[in-house]
Design an enzyme around this catalytic site. Structure first.
Site, short mmCIF file in Angstrom:
data_model
loop_
_atom_site.label_atom_id
_atom_site.label_comp_id
_atom_site.label_asym_id
_atom_site.label_seq_id
_atom_site.Cartn_x
_atom_site.Cartn_y
_atom_site.Cartn_z
N ARG A 294 26.65 -3.73 41.33
CA ARG A 294 26.13 -4.63 42.44
C ARG A 294 25.86 -4.20 44.36
O ARG A 294 25.13 -4.39 44.47
CB ARG A 294 27.69 -5.26 42.81
CG ARG A 294 26.93 -6.39 43.81
CD ARG A 294 28.01 -7.23 43.81
NE ARG A 294 27.56 -8.27 44.53
CZ ARG A 294 28.63 -9.25 45.65
NH1 ARG A 294 29.80 -8.34 46.20
NH2 ARG A 294 28.57 -10.49 46.35
N HIS B 119 21.98 -4.60 45.71
CA HIS B 119 22.37 -4.97 47.13
C HIS B 119 21.65 -4.10 47.69
O HIS B 119 21.38 -4.88 49.31
CB HIS B 119 23.46 -5.52 47.52
CG HIS B 119 23.82 -6.61 47.46
ND1 HIS B 119 25.01 -7.24 47.85
CD2 HIS B 119 23.71 -7.51 45.43
CE1 HIS B 119 24.72 -8.78 47.04
NE2 HIS B 119 24.17 -8.53 45.90
N ASN C 111 27.34 -9.53 51.42
CA ASN C 111 27.35 -8.43 51.36
C ASN C 111 29.40 -8.20 51.89
O ASN C 111 29.91 -7.37 51.41
CB ASN C 111 27.63 -7.54 51.67
CG ASN C 111 25.22 -7.22 51.21
OD1 ASN C 111 25.36 -7.09 50.08
ND2 ASN C 111 24.48 -6.62 51.86
N HIS D 246 25.04 -7.96 35.00
CA HIS D 246 26.04 -9.47 35.39
C HIS D 246 26.93 -8.95 34.36
O HIS D 246 28.52 -9.60 34.25
CB HIS D 246 25.83 -10.33 35.44
CG HIS D 246 25.53 -10.72 37.01
ND1 HIS D 246 24.32 -12.19 37.16
CD2 HIS D 246 25.57 -9.83 37.95
CE1 HIS D 246 24.51 -12.30 38.76
NE2 HIS D 246 24.49 -10.33 39.22
#
Length: 322
Positions: free
Chosen positions: A63, A67, A95, A192
């Site tokens: 992740r 990001h 975040n 995911h």
């Protein structure tokens, strides 16, 4: 956000492709072969050790990579700490829940001893993301290297991250701004498979969803009941939530099977089944894990090679500029 029109989308795509070509030309698989040959081994050992102590690390590192790359390209701007005069990306609302920065810090500290002032924090994130996928049962690929660390990190930029409430059109637009296709969107969403979400990101789907439906009608009814038990009202457990597929510690194609069964945790995930532009990819990946792995590798390379700036540095401390 207003949709892109035909007259302004082509200049944007041209700019993105130009930026991608320039950045890619500076990256290559053997960048550290002579100047720090042991760097991948150091990173892999650090990530593996951290993952054994905390099984949440793989999902968090993956992740973190997404990001970071989605804001200014893969420049490790997500690692920078806020200062008295600047709120950094890691403190932007999307975040706040990104964790395990210490893993990158540990790898960087070891690399500074082995090869001082050589390996960028951006390359550490990129290698770490590949490693957590591979060690979780997913594909392995050769990461191109030579990224530089950015000098700018602003929390306000995190509003450009795709939200878990986005519909397919919003997702497609968000990915297109980064030179990524509809197939890339569906493929990268497969990350995911290692994910976990707190209740706050999906509980709006479970109660008082709309004037016509108490719950999101795209959700499996039994799945809704299960999620309601895990996310009661009032909910005093702020750590409560749900894994994003049924094999959360394994990188596989179960995520897509869950979507076809109406068990997508985020509305953005479940929307991929309800739109003709994305559904065929979901079905193909649910049927063929090998195909998903192949496309995931290609999309990760594509995302990982995009950067917005070429005049960065190799940070000595990943949390601040030199």
């Amino acid at each position: 956000m207003a949709p892109l029109s035909a007259e302004n989308i082509f200049p944007i795509i041209f700019l993105l492709l130009t930026t991608f070509s320039v950045s890619k030309a500076e990256l290559h698989a053997h960048y550290y072969d002579q100047i720090c040959p042991q760097f991948e081994k150091i990173i892999s050992e650090t990530v593996l050790k951290a993952s054994k102590h905390d099984p949440k690390v793989p999902a968090r590192i993956l992740r973190m990579f997404f990001h970071d790359c989605f804001i200014r390209g893969c420049d490790a701007s997500i690692l920078m700490d806020s200062t008295a005069i600047n709120q950094a990306e890691k403190d932007g609302p999307p975040n706040i829940s990104v964790r395990s920065f210490y893993v990158i810090d540990e790898a960087k500290a070891k690399l500074e001893l082995a090869c001082p002032r050589t390996v960028s924090c951006a390359d550490i994130i990129s290698i770490s993301a590949r490693d957590v996928v591979a060690m979780s049962g997913g594909p392995y690929w050769n990461v191109l290297k030579g990224r530089k660390d950015g000098r700018v990190s602003k929390a306000s930029d995190t509003t450009n991250l795709p939200a878990p409430t986005f519909n397919v059109s919003q997702l497609i637009q968000s990915f297109a701004k980064r030179g990524l296709t509809v197939k890339d969107l569906v493929t990268l969403s497969g990350g995911h498979t290692l994910g976990f979400s707190h209740c706050s990101s999906f509980e709006a789907r479970l109660r008082n969803f709309s004037s016509l439906h108490d719950t999101d009608p795209s959700m499996n009814a039994e799945f809704v009941l299960d999620l309601r038990k895990k996310c009661p009202k009032p909910n005093h457990n702020h750590n409560a939530g749900q894994f994003l597929d049924s094999t959360a510690s394994v990188f596989d194609n179960d995520y897509y099977k869950q979507l076809l069964a109406g068990k997508g945790v985020f509305s953005s995930d479940q929307s991929l089944v309800g739109d003709h532009r994305t559904k065929s990819f979901v079905e193909a990946f649910a049927k063929d894990q090998g195909l998903f792995f192949k496309e995931f590798t290609a999309s990760m390379l594509k995302l990982g090679n995009l950067r917005g700036s070429t005049n960065g540095e190799v940070r000595l401390n990943c949390r601040m500029t030199n």
